[in-house]
Structure formats: structure tokens, C-alpha cells
Design an enzyme around this catalytic site. Structure first.
Site, short mmCIF file in Angstrom:
data_model
loop_
_atom_site.label_atom_id
_atom_site.label_comp_id
_atom_site.label_asym_id
_atom_site.label_seq_id
_atom_site.Cartn_x
_atom_site.Cartn_y
_atom_site.Cartn_z
N MET A 55 32.91 -57.11 -25.24
CA MET A 55 31.94 -57.45 -24.19
C MET A 55 30.58 -57.83 -24.77
O MET A 55 29.84 -58.60 -24.17
CB MET A 55 31.79 -56.30 -23.21
CG MET A 55 31.21 -55.04 -23.76
SD MET A 55 31.14 -53.80 -22.45
CE MET A 55 30.56 -52.41 -23.38
N HIS A 134 38.16 -62.31 -24.35
CA HIS A 134 37.56 -60.99 -24.57
C HIS A 134 37.93 -60.02 -23.46
O HIS A 134 38.42 -60.40 -22.40
CB HIS A 134 36.03 -61.11 -24.66
CG HIS A 134 35.36 -61.28 -23.34
ND1 HIS A 134 34.95 -60.20 -22.57
CD2 HIS A 134 35.04 -62.38 -22.64
CE1 HIS A 134 34.40 -60.65 -21.45
NE2 HIS A 134 34.44 -61.98 -21.47
N CYS A 135 37.68 -58.76 -23.74
CA CYS A 135 37.75 -57.69 -22.74
C CYS A 135 36.59 -56.76 -23.06
O CYS A 135 35.52 -57.25 -23.43
CB CYS A 135 39.13 -57.01 -22.73
SG CYS A 135 39.73 -56.44 -24.31
N VAL A 136 36.76 -55.47 -22.94
CA VAL A 136 35.65 -54.56 -23.24
C VAL A 136 35.53 -54.36 -24.75
O VAL A 136 34.47 -54.57 -25.34
CB VAL A 136 35.82 -53.20 -22.52
CG1 VAL A 136 34.75 -52.22 -22.93
CG2 VAL A 136 35.77 -53.41 -21.00
N GLY A 138 37.98 -55.74 -26.99
CA GLY A 138 38.63 -56.83 -27.71
C GLY A 138 39.87 -56.42 -28.46
O GLY A 138 40.16 -56.99 -29.51
#
EC number: 3.1.3.16
Length: 196
Positions: A55, A134-136, A138
Site C-alpha cells: 500500500m 498491489h494489496c496491503v 504485497g
């Protein structure tokens, strides 16, 4: 590793039985992830023009500009996750696609495999495009979608996709996502076998 439909896959221990590829057990796939030298930076290139990040990378417009990121796929979209969205990137020329996924094994990520893979493929159709997925952190949601892309559009087996991606970044899809990817792998390999 170049992709392409396969009827027979490599040496013993690579998911083969009698020369025919079979989806490896989850424990074997986890071992593949644990034995690779990938990093856990904010932003890592895992394939040509494909980056996986967290993030912090997604919210750092300077970093995105420096890496010439043109497309962002947020696998943790939504108010209670990484709440960016197309408005956040206004003025940057970044194209955005969000997937509102929870990083829990019970979450069904499979319905998002095709749309996310198509977004990545569409982005990469431009020779200058670069995609951040991406996510929080990765590691789980974002890597799951990149693995699905490689399987769907680059004809990689799940084992090959894991080897490729984890060479560039430490990844760890949760147990539920890994099972969903195993299901996708079995389905795609069944289709390939019918064409052979």
C-alpha cells in the site's frame, strides 16, 4: 521462462506423473515460495513491466512516476482496505482497476481471476505500459492475481508461475487463495490436455 501450451512437463518433482503434468500439492507449492530469493520491498518487478507492491508504493505517486507505472491493479480496494481508487490517481494518467478482496482463506478470489488478468493483459498490450499490482503488504492478494494472469494469459503452470514471481518478490498467497489457484491450474491443464 517462455510460456506456451504444454502437453508434457519436465523432470520428476515438477508435478509430473508418467510425463503428464499434474497440479502439485499445496505443500510443494509453498516449498517453492519459501526457497526463492525474492525481496519484500515496497515495489518489486516480478515480470517484465509487472510489479508487485504494498500500500505504501500504491500511495506514493513519486515512486510510481519514477518507475513509469501506467496501470494500477488494487487487490485490496475499498474503504476498509487500501482506499485509493481512480480519483486518487487523477492527474497522473494512471489507469486503475480495483478488486475489493479480503485476505482470508474463505474469501472467493476466483471470480476476479479473469477480469484482473484481462486488465493486466490489456495494459501490457501497450509496449510502454507498466503495471503495479498491489494489496496491503504485497504478498497474498496481489501475488494471487499476478499468478492467475500468468496462468491464464501466459500459459504458465502454477508451479512455473510461482517460480517466476517468487524469484523477484517474497510471495505468500493464503491457503484459500492457493487452493483456488490449484483449481485454476487443474482446469487450465485439463483444457490443454484436451487440445493435445
Amino acid at each position: 521462462m517462455p510460456g506456451g501450451p504444454r502437453c508434457v512437463v519436465g523432470p520428476a518433482g515438477s508435478g509430473t506423473t508418467s510425463g503428464r503434468y499434474e497440479t502439485p500439492q499445496a505443500s510443494e507449492l509453498q516449498r517453492l515460495m519459501w526457497t526463492k530469493n525474492g525481496t519484500s520491498g515496497h515495489l518489486d518487478q516480478v515480470q517484465p513491466r509487472i510489479y508487485v507492491g504494498d500500500m505504501y508504493a500504491a500511495k506514493d505517486k513519486r515512486t510510481l512516476h519514477a518507475h513509469r507505472i501506467t496501470h494500477v491493479l488494487n487487490a485490496a480496494d475499498g474503504r476498509f482496505n487500501v482506499n485509493t481508487g481512480a480519483r486518487f490517481y487523477r492527474g497522473t494518467k494512471i489507469l486503475y482497476h480495483g478488486v475489493e478482496a479480503s485476505d482470508v482463506p474463505s474469501f472467493n478470489m476466483a471470480p476476479f481471476f479473469g477480469p484482473a488478468a484481462n486488465f493486466i493483459r490489456s495494459a501490457l498490450s501497450s509496449p510502454t505500459a507498466k503495471v503495479l499490482v498491489h494489496c496491503v503488504m504485497g504478498q497474498s492478494r496481489s501475488s494471487t492475481l499476478v499468478l492467475a494472469y500468468l496462468m491464464i494469459h501466459e500459459q504458465r503452470t502454477l508451479a512455473d508461475a510461482i517460480r517466476d514471481v517468487s524469484a523477484g518478490r517474497h510471495i505468500c498467497p493464503n491457503a484459500g487463495f492457493l487452493e483456488q489457484l490449484r483449481g485454476l491450474d487443474a482446469e487450465l491443464n485439463s483444457r490443454r490436455a484436451r487440445r493435445c
